[in-house]
Enzyme design. Structure first.
Site, PDB file in Angstrom:
ATOM      1  N   ARG A   1       0.841  -1.199   0.000  1.00 49.17           N
ATOM      2  CA  ARG A   1       0.000   0.000   0.000  1.00 49.17           C
ATOM      3  C   ARG A   1       0.877   1.250   0.000  1.00 49.17           C
ATOM      4  O   ARG A   1       0.585   2.227  -0.698  1.00 49.17           O
ATOM      5  CB  ARG A   1      -0.943   0.004   1.197  1.00 49.17           C
TER       6      ARG A   1
ATOM      7  N   CYS B   1      -1.231   5.703   9.274  1.00 50.53           N
ATOM      8  CA  CYS B   1      -1.517   4.421   8.619  1.00 50.53           C
ATOM      9  C   CYS B   1      -2.645   4.676   7.636  1.00 50.53           C
ATOM     10  O   CYS B   1      -2.667   5.699   6.965  1.00 50.53           O
ATOM     11  CB  CYS B   1      -1.860   3.356   9.656  1.00 50.53           C
TER      12      CYS B   1
END
Length: 290
Positions: free
Chosen positions: A183, A241
């Site tokens: 990611r 995050c």
């Protein structure tokens, strides 16, 4: 002070405390992106005396421009904690299924709200059952380990540092991205508007804080990891995050080695939702391949 003993607790020590005269308040924070719902898992079995706290609705505000898991309104958080029996003068132990990624959100929020005695069950429910301790199907209050009744804890936000989007953009020190490497590199983005990472951020996947059983690595190994990422003693560290949940896990891991870090609560879900914010693609902080 050994941060491991004041931040983490093992199943045997917890079982001994639960058998004492004034056991800690137990909060079950099981949650997973995409399910199954934590409440359903809680109903199948939980630590005796534990209260389920819902991460989506009680440990976060509704999703929106501020991201998928904005910090909760203080009144909502306070009501949830009091319902679970949390008081300022009573220790709290939080746990999840195994790796503490969602329990860390509760650990961080309780400290942010001003609670001074919060520990995480290292290895979660899996470690508890592996050690041979029982689970319960009963509702709190109907068990041998009593919840102690409604709590009186008052949420006073701000005891831990946070940074907003502008602050993350201009962060003067080390900005860590706690998402999975794919990611960060922009190879996939399953939930947020755009792929990539905040320019300048360093990849620091959360799951590298724990071993194969979901227990935190020894302090020495964590310290070596963070030094390798650039989190030396003089570095100002902030962490993000996807939505501010697993970033708390890395802040907890940093705390174990004696380093305090700042949370960017909106994280990539907020940043990527603003088309004016740049996104870097690739393995390096600036998005280059070399």
């Amino acid at each position: 002070m050994n941060q491991s003993t004041t931040t983490l607790i093992g199943p045997d020590e917890l079982a001994e405390l639960l058998g004492g005269g004034r056991p800690p308040v137990l909060l079950d924070i099981r949650w997973a992106l995409g399910g199954p719902p934590g409440a359903e898992e809680f109903a199948k079995g939980h630590l005796p005396g534990a209260h389920f706290v819902d991460l989506d609705t009680e440990l976060a505000a509704p999703p929106g421009a501020a991201g998928r898991h904005p910090l909760p309104e203080p009144a909502v958080l306070q009501a949830a904690l009091r319902r679970a029996g949390v008081s300022a003068d009573r220790e709290v132990v939080v746990y999840d299924a195994a790796n503490s990624t969602s329990a860390a959100r509760a650990w961080w929020l309780l400290r942010w709200a001003g609670h001074r005695e919060v520990r995480v069950l290292d290895g979660g429910l899996a470690a508890w059952t592996e050690a041979g301790h029982p689970l319960s199907l009963s509702e709190p209050g109907d068990e041998s380990v009593e919840s102690g009744g409604a709590g009186d804890f008052t949420v006073r936000p701000g005891a831990l540092a946070t940074v907003d989007t502008d602050g993350a953009a201009g962060w003067p020190g080390l900005l860590l991205d706690a998402r999975a490497g794919e990611r960060y590199r922009g190879e996939t983005e399953p939930v947020d508007p755009r792929a990539g990472h905040i320019p300048g951020a360093v990849s620091a996947p959360t799951m590298e804080n724990v071993d194969a059983e979901g227990r935190f690595l020894p302090v020495g190994a964590l310290a070596e990891r963070f030094r390798g990422l650039g989190a030396g003693q003089d570095a100002e560290v902030a962490v993000y995050c996807g939505s501010g949940v697993t970033a708390a896990h890395t802040i907890l891991a940093l705390h174990l080695v004696g380093r305090e870090a700042t949370l960017y609560p909106g994280s990539w879900s907020e940043w990527s939702g603003d088309p004016a914010r740049p996104a870097a693609i690739g393995p390096r902080p600036d998005g280059s391949d070399t």
